[in-house]
Write a protein that holds these residues in place. Structure first.
Motif, PDB file in Angstrom:
ATOM      1  N   LEU A   1       0.834  -1.204   0.000  1.00  0.00           N
ATOM      2  CA  LEU A   1       0.000   0.000   0.000  1.00  0.00           C
ATOM      3  C   LEU A   1       0.868   1.253   0.000  1.00  0.00           C
ATOM      4  O   LEU A   1       0.591   2.222  -0.719  1.00  0.00           O
ATOM      5  N   MET A   2       1.950   1.227   0.766  1.00  0.00           N
ATOM      6  CA  MET A   2       2.864   2.378   0.779  1.00  0.00           C
ATOM      7  C   MET A   2       3.551   2.561  -0.579  1.00  0.00           C
ATOM      8  O   MET A   2       3.790   3.691  -1.003  1.00  0.00           O
ATOM      9  N   VAL A   3       3.860   1.466  -1.257  1.00  0.00           N
ATOM     10  CA  VAL A   3       4.451   1.570  -2.599  1.00  0.00           C
ATOM     11  C   VAL A   3       3.460   2.226  -3.559  1.00  0.00           C
ATOM     12  O   VAL A   3       3.827   3.100  -4.350  1.00  0.00           O
ATOM     13  N   VAL A   4       2.195   1.836  -3.467  1.00  0.00           N
ATOM     14  CA  VAL A   4       1.162   2.453  -4.307  1.00  0.00           C
ATOM     15  C   VAL A   4       0.993   3.925  -3.946  1.00  0.00           C
ATOM     16  O   VAL A   4       0.894   4.784  -4.834  1.00  0.00           O
ATOM     17  N   MET A   5       0.979   4.234  -2.654  1.00  0.00           N
ATOM     18  CA  MET A   5       0.840   5.629  -2.226  1.00  0.00           C
ATOM     19  C   MET A   5       2.034   6.463  -2.696  1.00  0.00           C
ATOM     20  O   MET A   5       1.879   7.622  -3.076  1.00  0.00           O
ATOM     21  N   ARG A   6       3.213   5.862  -2.714  1.00  0.00           N
ATOM     22  CA  ARG A   6       4.390   6.561  -3.215  1.00  0.00           C
ATOM     23  C   ARG A   6       4.230   6.871  -4.700  1.00  0.00           C
ATOM     24  O   ARG A   6       4.568   7.961  -5.157  1.00  0.00           O
ATOM     25  N   ALA A   7       3.707   5.910  -5.454  1.00  0.00           N
ATOM     26  CA  ALA A   7       3.483   6.133  -6.886  1.00  0.00           C
ATOM     27  C   ALA A   7       2.460   7.249  -7.101  1.00  0.00           C
ATOM     28  O   ALA A   7       2.634   8.095  -7.990  1.00  0.00           O
ATOM     29  N   LEU A   8       1.420   7.269  -6.282  1.00  0.00           N
ATOM     30  CA  LEU A   8       0.422   8.342  -6.386  1.00  0.00           C
ATOM     31  C   LEU A   8       1.027   9.691  -6.029  1.00  0.00           C
ATOM     32  O   LEU A   8       0.730  10.708  -6.677  1.00  0.00           O
ATOM     33  N   LEU A   9       1.868   9.716  -5.001  1.00  0.00           N
ATOM     34  CA  LEU A   9       2.537  10.966  -4.629  1.00  0.00           C
ATOM     35  C   LEU A   9       3.447  11.433  -5.756  1.00  0.00           C
ATOM     36  O   LEU A   9       3.506  12.621  -6.069  1.00  0.00           O
ATOM     37  N   ARG A  10       4.157  10.504  -6.373  1.00  0.00           N
ATOM     38  CA  ARG A  10       5.033  10.839  -7.502  1.00  0.00           C
ATOM     39  C   ARG A  10       4.212  11.450  -8.653  1.00  0.00           C
ATOM     40  O   ARG A  10       4.590  12.454  -9.226  1.00  0.00           O
ATOM     41  N   GLN A  11       3.075  10.836  -8.966  1.00  0.00           N
ATOM     42  CA  GLN A  11       2.215  11.366 -10.034  1.00  0.00           C
ATOM     43  C   GLN A  11       1.692  12.747  -9.684  1.00  0.00           C
ATOM     44  O   GLN A  11       1.689  13.652 -10.532  1.00  0.00           O
ATOM     45  N   ALA A  12       1.246  12.913  -8.458  1.00  0.00           N
ATOM     46  CA  ALA A  12       0.721  14.214  -8.042  1.00  0.00           C
ATOM     47  C   ALA A  12       1.810  15.280  -8.058  1.00  0.00           C
ATOM     48  O   ALA A  12       1.571  16.427  -8.451  1.00  0.00           O
ATOM     49  N   THR A  13       3.011  14.902  -7.662  1.00  0.00           N
ATOM     50  CA  THR A  13       4.138  15.839  -7.679  1.00  0.00           C
ATOM     51  C   THR A  13       4.455  16.259  -9.111  1.00  0.00           C
ATOM     52  O   THR A  13       4.668  17.439  -9.389  1.00  0.00           O
ATOM     53  N   THR A  14       4.459  15.293 -10.006  1.00  0.00           N
ATOM     54  CA  THR A  14       4.721  15.591 -11.419  1.00  0.00           C
ATOM     55  C   THR A  14       3.630  16.494 -11.989  1.00  0.00           C
ATOM     56  O   THR A  14       3.934  17.470 -12.689  1.00  0.00           O
ATOM     57  N   LEU A  15       2.377  16.188 -11.678  1.00  0.00           N
ATOM     58  CA  LEU A  15       1.275  17.028 -12.169  1.00  0.00           C
ATOM     59  C   LEU A  15       1.383  18.454 -11.629  1.00  0.00           C
ATOM     60  O   LEU A  15       1.171  19.423 -12.362  1.00  0.00           O
ATOM     61  N   ARG A  16       1.689  18.586 -10.357  1.00  0.00           N
ATOM     62  CA  ARG A  16       1.797  19.905  -9.764  1.00  0.00           C
ATOM     63  C   ARG A  16       2.963  20.678 -10.394  1.00  0.00           C
ATOM     64  O   ARG A  16       2.845  21.855 -10.680  1.00  0.00           O
ATOM     65  N   THR A  17       4.087  20.005 -10.610  1.00  0.00           N
ATOM     66  CA  THR A  17       5.237  20.649 -11.237  1.00  0.00           C
ATOM     67  C   THR A  17       4.878  21.080 -12.654  1.00  0.00           C
ATOM     68  O   THR A  17       5.239  22.197 -13.073  1.00  0.00           O
ATOM     69  N   ASP A  18       4.180  20.223 -13.382  1.00  0.00           N
ATOM     70  CA  ASP A  18       3.756  20.576 -14.747  1.00  0.00           C
ATOM     71  C   ASP A  18       2.794  21.760 -14.751  1.00  0.00           C
ATOM     72  O   ASP A  18       2.900  22.645 -15.596  1.00  0.00           O
ATOM     73  N   MET A  19       1.877  21.778 -13.771  1.00  0.00           N
ATOM     74  CA  MET A  19       0.908  22.880 -13.689  1.00  0.00           C
ATOM     75  C   MET A  19       1.624  24.188 -13.356  1.00  0.00           C
ATOM     76  O   MET A  19       1.265  25.246 -13.872  1.00  0.00           O
ATOM     77  N   GLU A  20       2.604  24.141 -12.474  1.00  0.00           N
ATOM     78  CA  GLU A  20       3.344  25.344 -12.128  1.00  0.00           C
ATOM     79  C   GLU A  20       4.165  25.846 -13.310  1.00  0.00           C
ATOM     80  O   GLU A  20       4.354  27.056 -13.470  1.00  0.00           O
ATOM     81  N   ALA A  21       4.634  24.927 -14.131  1.00  0.00           N
ATOM     82  CA  ALA A  21       5.408  25.324 -15.315  1.00  0.00           C
ATOM     83  C   ALA A  21       4.504  26.011 -16.349  1.00  0.00           C
ATOM     84  O   ALA A  21       4.932  26.930 -17.050  1.00  0.00           O
ATOM     85  N   VAL A  22       3.244  25.570 -16.430  1.00  0.00           N
ATOM     86  CA  VAL A  22       2.299  26.172 -17.373  1.00  0.00           C
ATOM     87  C   VAL A  22       1.878  27.556 -16.912  1.00  0.00           C
ATOM     88  O   VAL A  22       1.744  28.479 -17.702  1.00  0.00           O
ATOM     89  N   ILE A  23       1.700  27.705 -15.634  1.00  0.00           N
ATOM     90  CA  ILE A  23       1.241  28.982 -15.066  1.00  0.00           C
ATOM     91  C   ILE A  23       2.382  29.912 -14.988  1.00  0.00           C
ATOM     92  O   ILE A  23       2.897  30.698 -15.448  1.00  0.00           O
TER      93      ILE A  23
END
Length: 159
Positions: A137-159
């Motif tokens: 479960l922690m491995v899955v949560m880590r993958a979700l955190l990684r995806q969310a971090t990437t999305l947030r970084t991408d959104m900040e780059a667009v803005i």
């Protein structure tokens, strides 16, 4: 995010309480319990130090999870959870769980095949399964955190 911030303070209180309880448990109670076991059952006295070392190691693994969770809570409170720095603390949690699981597997293999009563092997197998679920479960949560971090970084780059 308001609800998450409200949960941080009580969670920290319980983490501190758990850590404070674990310190005397690992330094006094566990060694004392196994010393008493060695006195009461001299035929099992050879297990005193290995069992003390293994159980103290498991407590240290829990303490690593507590400290890493504390650090992650700090990041949540500062709204910095979606950063690469948070992945380091999640990795610490995952590795602590893996280490505890591997040692538990060794205990299961050692005691599980020597037991004359099925209770202990079943209990150890149940613990192995439960810790494996938490670790995965922690491995899955880590993958979700990684995806969310990437999305947030991408959104900040667009803005």
């Amino acid at each position: 995010m308001f609800t998450e911030h409200r949960a941080v303070a009580p969670l920290r209180v319980f983490l501190v309480l758990l850590f404070v309880v674990l310190v005397p448990f690992q330094t006094l109670s566990l060694p004392g319990q196994f010393a008493h076991m060695a006195e009461e059952s001299p035929d099992l006295a050879y297990l005193r130090w290995p069992l003390t070392a293994v159980t103290v190691f498991w407590v240290v693994c829990v303490q690593v999870v507590i400290v890493a969770t504390w650090k992650l809570l700090t990041m949540v409170k500062k709204d910095r959870i979606f950063s690469d720095a948070s992945l380091v603390w999640v990795d610490a949690i995952v590795w602590a769980i893996v280490a505890a699981w591997v040692v538990l597997l060794g205990v299961f293999l050692y005691f599980g095949f020597k037991a004359d009563d099925p209770g202990l092997p079943v209990l150890l197998f149940l613990m192995l399964t439960g810790i494996a679920v938490v670790g995965l479960l922690m491995v899955v949560m880590r993958a979700l955190l990684r995806q969310a971090t990437t999305l947030r970084t991408d959104m900040e780059a667009v803005i």
